[in-house]
Design an enzyme around this catalytic site. Structure first.
Site: not given
Lengths: 612, 380
Positions: A9, A71, A172, A194
């Site tokens: 992850d 990211k 994810e 999420d």
């Protein structure tokens, strides 16, 4: 080399790695015993690369050379909104790359974003190798559902640079659902909410007998925990400006401290009702004086500052449900993922919207890595009980006359899939057609991402509308898009495999892989050296402790004197090898040390036994 | 557990590997247990192994095998199907029988057809008749390929490919005609679990690789069609099975069809007709996508008031989508309302959800606005 696949992850703020061991998915703790590792990379003063916790610990003092939240930049183009806002808020230097891409500059060294991400992936690889005691070469890496092809490709490239074959990129929320449903016999529809550090995703899945079908996935790439932090920062900055007429955002050091304290306060407010914010000497006034920031933040205030953000997530949930034509009542469980879902207000709003308490059985920080590991194991094992039916996150199609986007494959279509459509020429005597392959949801071609283009030539000269060209799109299970155009009359064909650009050329990636290999060798040998050094030093200590006694016993004989001389030489050799960090010599010396120590112990025990 | 005898009555040696008789149709008096035992007969598994694997106990298993044998459902090596065996076209295959509890349908099928599959609990693998008596050259070549598949896997893929070529969506998913949504999904998951390309990830599959992909894609399509009521009805009509079912499309479906046609017509250059169709689609189902295309089409024809009405509607319905704001701004610009256009574009630029690409487009539009303004000032 093993066939084992790790699941990573790769988070905006923290990363986590998992593996399936004897059929059970587990999170692999790092050297410090933590299950997550900060997604931070820094270059220290001596030019050394620091990754993870070490990088975080020095982040404030070395803010300009510490990259976090990479990211947010990966796979993005220079000049984009995300990059512009990062340039404003990040303490590190963001510069333009040679291909309209983004790079960071740390201590006069320029790094591409996939390189920075590679260092984090590599850290996760090392963590798993230490844990497993064997080399790991394959990984499943997760990305937010809303990542476009460029961002996914850049993540894959990062894996390559890190020496990892990224066998699959999965979303994810999908990974979270895999971990949630793994090993449980159930048939139900679930929602995965999420809210992570940088993005928000909502996914709807149907689980039945080990099959995980993604029904729909949607989200917002610009909504996450950092936005919550920003609200606190703005609130602090505004109050400070009102009082002292100083804008704290202009000072990078102050901004970093504000960021740290805001994140901390936000997290604390998930368990307490009020928290102190204390930043002494936050900024200098220029006359050898410094100002301090001291205030208190209550949970209610935080909720007020961020109410619209949470509201936005709920709106996206509602829209996703209605677009998927699923009734809220049909959702039987809600899984919360991401650190932000610890915020009581978030849980409350989610519970209110779905009309049920969210599932408490999964760990929001670990569940995604576990799911990635499960998918990795499932791919390698033909007899696995798990199968993921994934969907394509964006529509695919071509540009047609009038500048319109004609979709061939709709968003949320299960992959693998393929679809054909017959188009005709639009001009008289048109002998070639240009196929522009686009990805996106807008009806206007220019508002969608251009994935690639090619030209089909050699068409027969004819009146417009007479010549027919069949365009076929296909997406493989691992998301690779290929497009074929065929002149139905002549059978002439042209095709391309669309590879999104990550902002790096193949040569650049190869160069990075090579450069990184050296680093890997260095890391490995350093680790091995440290291990041997440790053992050698312990033996040296033991030998030294026995030296006096042993030489007293055996120095009488010529043979004994010789043995002592030899022992001294062995110790000296080991010490030197340690001093010059020579692994090979140390390795040899360690063996000799072992023999010497055994001999010493033997002499001593025999004499002691004889004396006793 | 009782010992399995060396000889099985009616069969002979327990080492024989029987297979299913393809021309046999299971009928009345068949229980799920019978089906289950029958489904194990693949021409490879020996009687002994079948008795072991079915888990019914030796005596019960032998009883069932003998019953199957006596009703002509089983062929032993060397035997061929009887003269009735000529298989009807696969596409019109008979529906498999559901649970034994269900009453036997009153109407008998005119001809015996090969059984395709039965409904089984979700944990069971997809059931296919395993015999491959008459194989094509292509299939024979594939069977001989040295790939990472067992012989059984190869045969199952070939068998499934035959169903795919037959085009009977019910047979592909192994469900009866009247299947409900829940059972349909289970069946789809069951087929996926065996034939999804990921089941053989990174394995050398030769000819079987494209086949697996095609099987899964067709199963997905079959599932989609059968789980949508109107699509299922249309499919059945196409199959010539339910001609009576004439259903009027509801407004949304009709609007969607009009919209699709309008897009095609516009692409062919007939904007007038396209606009009429867009207008009709919007009338029935005023969704932003339709409104956006209607506005653009009206704008291209110079019908500014229509364009503005559509664009405004779209932009209001989806205030968070910059795409519609751009359309409205285009309409304003055409109508020389630069202030309005700029206001709309700036508002869109401030949206938190816009992509990098959209931001660039909006900025370009804004620049175009200011160029337009300058030009107009010069002209005045």
């Amino acid at each position: 080399m093993s066939d084992r696949v790790i699941g990573i992850d790769l988070g905006t703020t923290n990363s986590c790695v998992g593996i399936v061991e004897d059929g059970t998915p587990v999170v692999i703790p790092n050297r410090g015993g933590y299950k997550t590792t900060p997604s931070m990379v820094a270059i220290a003063e001596n030019g050394k690369r620091l990754v993870g916790h070490i990088a975080k610990r020095q982040a404030i003092t070395n803010a300009e050379n510490t990259v976090y939240a990479a990211k947010r930049l990966i796979g993005r183009k220079w000049g984009s909104a995300a990059v512009r806002s990062s340039i404003e808020t990040m303490p590190y230097r963001i510069v333009e790359g040679p291909h309209n891409d983004v790079r960071v500059m740390l201590r006069d060294q320029v790094f591409s974003i996939p390189e920075v991400s590679a260092y984090i992936l590599q850290e996760m690889k090392i963590i798993s190798e230490e844990y497993l005691g064997e080399e790991v070469s394959k990984a499943v890496v997760t990305v937010p559902a809303y990542f476009n092809d460029g961002q996914r490709q850049a993540t894959k490239d990062a894996g390559r640079v890190a020496g990892l074959d990224v066998i699959r990129i999965i979303n994810e929320p999908t990974a979270a659902a895999l971990a949630y449903g793994f090993g449980r016999s159930m048939e139900r529809k679930v929602a995965v909410y999420d809210l992570g550090g940088g993005t928000f995703d909502i996914s709807l899945l149907e689980i039945g007998n080990g099959v995980f079908e993604v029904i729909s996935t949607a989200g917002d790439t610009f909504l996450g925990g950092e936005d919550f932090d920003k609200r606190i920062i703005d609130w602090l900055v505004f109050a400070f400006q009102k009082e002292h007429k100083v804008d704290l955002r202009k000072d990078k050091m102050a901004l970093q401290r504000l960021k740290d304290v805001s994140e901390k306060a936000k997290c604390e407010l998930s368990s307490v009702r009020e928290t102190e914010i204390n930043l002494p000497f936050i900024i200098s006034t220029g006359r050898n004086e410094a100002l301090h920031l001291q205030t208190a933040l209550g949970r209610a205030k935080l909720e007020e500052l961020t109410a619209d953000l949470i509201e936005r997530t709920v709106e996206i949930c509602a829209r996703t449900l209605s677009e998927a034509e699923i009734d809220k009542k049909d959702i039987e469980d809600v899984i919360l993922v991401g650190g932000m879902t610890r915020m009581p207000k978030v849980q409350e709003m989610v519970a209110e919207f779905f009309g049920m308490e969210p599932c408490k059985g999964v760990h929001p920080d670990e569940v995604v890595a576990l799911g990635a590991a499960i998918q990795g194991a499932a791919l390698m094992d033909e007899k696995s009980d798990v199968l993921l039916l994934d969907v394509t996150p964006h529509s695919l199609g071509i540009m047609i006359v009038g500048g319109y986007f004609h979709r061939l494959i709709e968003q949320n279509t299960t992959v693998p899939t393929s679809k054909s459509h017959v188009f005709t020429t639009v001009k008289d005597n048109q002998t070639s057609v240009k196929i522009l392959v686009l990805q996106g949801e807008s009806d206007r071609a220019e508002e969608n991402e251009l994935l690639g283009e090619f030209i089909l030539t050699g068409l027969r000269r004819a009146a417009r509308g007479e010549v027919e060209v069949e365009v076929t799109f296909s997406i493989s299970a691992d998301g690779i898009v290929s497009v074929k155009a065929k002149d139905l009359e002549t059978g002439l064909e042209q095709s391309i495999t669309v590879t999104a650009t990550s902002g790096l050329t193949e040569d650049e990636i190869r160069g990075m892989i090579d450069a990184n290999k050296d680093y890997m060798v260095e890391v490995r040998s350093t680790q091995e050296f440290e291990k041997h050094r440790h053992g050698a030093e312990r033996m040296l200590e033991e030998i030294e402790a026995l030296f006096g006694e042993v030489s007293g016993i055996i120095s009488g004989s010529e043979f004994g004197q010789d043995a002592i001389k030899k022992a001294r030489a062995v110790c000296e050799k080991a010490r030197q090898a340690i001093a010059v960090k020579d692994l090979k010599t140390l390795h040899e010396a360690t063996e000799s040390l072992g023999r010497t120590l055994n001999m010493f112990k033997g002499v001593v025990s025999k004499t002691r036994a004889g004396a006793g | 557990m009782s010992v399995i005898p060396q000889e099985i009555p009616d069969f002979g040696s327990a080492q024989l590997a029987p297979r299913q008789n393809p021309s046999f149709t299971p009928g009345v008096g068949f229980t799920t247990e019978d089906y289950f035992v029958w489904s194990r007969l693949d021409g490879h598994t020996t009687l002994r192994d079948i008795i072991l694997m079915v888990g019914l106990g030796t005596d019960r298993a032998i009883d069932i095998l003998r019953k199957l044998r006596s009703s002509g459902a089983v062929l032993l090596p060397g035997e061929t199907p009887d003269t009735l065996a000529a298989a009807p076209p696969r596409a019109k295959a008979a529906p498999p029988k559901a649970e034994t509890a269900a009453p036997e349908p009153p109407a008998r099928r005119p001809r015996p057809s090969p059984p395709m599959a039965i409904v089984d609990p979700p944990s069971q693998p997809v059931q296919l008749p395993m015999n491959l008596d008459t194989i094509t050259v292509e299939e024979a070549r594939a069977l001989a390929e040295a790939v990472e598949l067992t012989d059984t896997e190869k045969r199952r893929i070939i068998q499934m490919m035959r169903l795919v070529s037959g085009g009977d969506y019910f047979a592909i998913l192994g469900v009866p005609r009247g299947v409900d949504k829940r059972e349909l999904k289970r069946a789809y998951f069951r087929v996926s679990k065996e034939f999804h390309p990921d089941r053989h990830y990174a394995q050398e599959l030769g000819s079987f690789e494209p086949w697996l992909r095609r099987i899964f894609e067709t199963a997905t399509r079959a599932f989609q069609v059968l789980s949508d009521e109107s699509q299922r009805a249309a499919y059945l009509t196409d199959m010539g099975e339910e001609p009576s079912q004439v259903r009027l499309p509801d407004k949304a479906v009709q609007a969607a069809q009009r919209f699709e046609r309008a897009c095609v017509v516009e692409a062919n250059g007939d904007r007038q007709t396209a606009l009429r169709l867009f207008a009709a689609a919007v009338e029935d189902d005023p969704q932003p996508r339709y409104l956006g295309r209607a506005a653009t089409c009206a704008l291209a024809l110079g019908e500014l008031s229509d364009a503005e009405r559509y664009a405004k509607n779209a932009a209001t319905l989806r205030a968070d989508d910059a795409s519609y704001a751009r359309i409205l701004a285009d309409v304003y610009r055409a109508g020389r309302k630069l202030d309005e256009a700029e206001k709309i574009l700036l508002g869109a630029l401030a949206l938190p959800t816009i992509s990098d690409l959209m931001a660039r487009e909006l900025e370009e539009d804004l620049k175009a606005c200011s160029r337009e303004r300058l030009r107009r000032r010069r002209d005045e």
